[in-house]
Design a protein around this motif. Structure first.
Motif, PDB file in Angstrom:
ATOM      1  N   UNK A  10       0.826  -1.199   0.000  1.00  0.00           N
ATOM      2  CA  UNK A  10       0.000   0.000   0.000  1.00  0.00           C
ATOM      3  C   UNK A  10       0.872   1.266   0.000  1.00  0.00           C
ATOM      4  N   UNK A  11       0.488   2.211  -0.814  1.00  0.00           N
ATOM      5  CA  UNK A  11       1.177   3.488  -0.896  1.00  0.00           C
ATOM      6  C   UNK A  11       0.883   4.286   0.369  1.00  0.00           C
ATOM      7  N   UNK A  12       1.921   4.644   1.122  1.00  0.00           N
ATOM      8  CA  UNK A  12       1.755   5.337   2.397  1.00  0.00           C
ATOM      9  C   UNK A  12       1.005   6.653   2.235  1.00  0.00           C
ATOM     10  N   UNK A  13       1.288   7.419   1.192  1.00  0.00           N
ATOM     11  CA  UNK A  13       0.624   8.704   0.987  1.00  0.00           C
ATOM     12  C   UNK A  13      -0.878   8.520   0.738  1.00  0.00           C
ATOM     13  N   UNK A  14      -1.235   7.473  -0.012  1.00  0.00           N
ATOM     14  CA  UNK A  14      -2.655   7.199  -0.267  1.00  0.00           C
ATOM     15  C   UNK A  14      -3.356   6.809   1.031  1.00  0.00           C
ATOM     16  N   UNK A  15      -2.685   6.005   1.830  1.00  0.00           N
ATOM     17  CA  UNK A  15      -3.249   5.585   3.109  1.00  0.00           C
ATOM     18  C   UNK A  15      -3.508   6.789   4.009  1.00  0.00           C
ATOM     19  N   UNK A  16      -2.579   7.728   4.064  1.00  0.00           N
ATOM     20  CA  UNK A  16      -2.727   8.880   4.937  1.00  0.00           C
ATOM     21  C   UNK A  16      -3.828   9.833   4.482  1.00  0.00           C
ATOM     22  N   UNK A  17      -4.253   9.743   3.222  1.00  0.00           N
ATOM     23  CA  UNK A  17      -5.358  10.564   2.725  1.00  0.00           C
ATOM     24  C   UNK A  17      -6.714  10.021   3.183  1.00  0.00           C
ATOM     25  N   UNK A  18      -6.727   8.792   3.668  1.00  0.00           N
ATOM     26  CA  UNK A  18      -7.973   8.135   4.058  1.00  0.00           C
ATOM     27  C   UNK A  18      -8.692   8.940   5.142  1.00  0.00           C
TER      28      UNK A  18
END
Length: 101
Positions: A10-18
């Motif tokens: 999982x892309x960390x930046x995408x996860x943090x946008x959740x």
């Protein structure tokens, strides 16, 4: 237990946008309700004119009454939870003791 591949990749930046606090809204968001209101279900049902009891629901491959759907979901083995695309917790099956099934 090993970390699942999908989580490892999982892309960390995408996860943090959740939006884990469900501050946004989606197509199915019932607006104007406080998420910690103990009467949220009754208020949301009234606001959306939700089917209940012996009301029928047309599904993609059949027709069932709300009571039949509730029975089927409640008697499914295992715990099930539904969280919408806005991370709002909407439903769980209140499983019974598996030793009593």
């Amino acid at each position: 237990m090993a970390e699942p591949k999908w989580l490892k990749n999982m892309n960390r930046d995408e996860y943090l946008k959740e939006d884990f606090d469900a501050k946004g809204k989606s197509r199915y968001t019932v607006e104007g309700l406080k998420k910690n209101d103990p009467d949220w279900l009754d208020k949301a049902a009234k606001r959306t004119h939700a089917a209940k009891g012996d009301d029928y629901v047309k599904l993609d491959s059949g027709l069932l009454a709300v009571n039949q759907i509730n029975w089927m979901l409640r008697n499914t083995i295992g715990e099930m939870t539904f969280v919408d695309d806005n991370n709002q917790f909407l439903w769980y099956n209140r499983p019974t003791d598996p030793n009593k099934k």
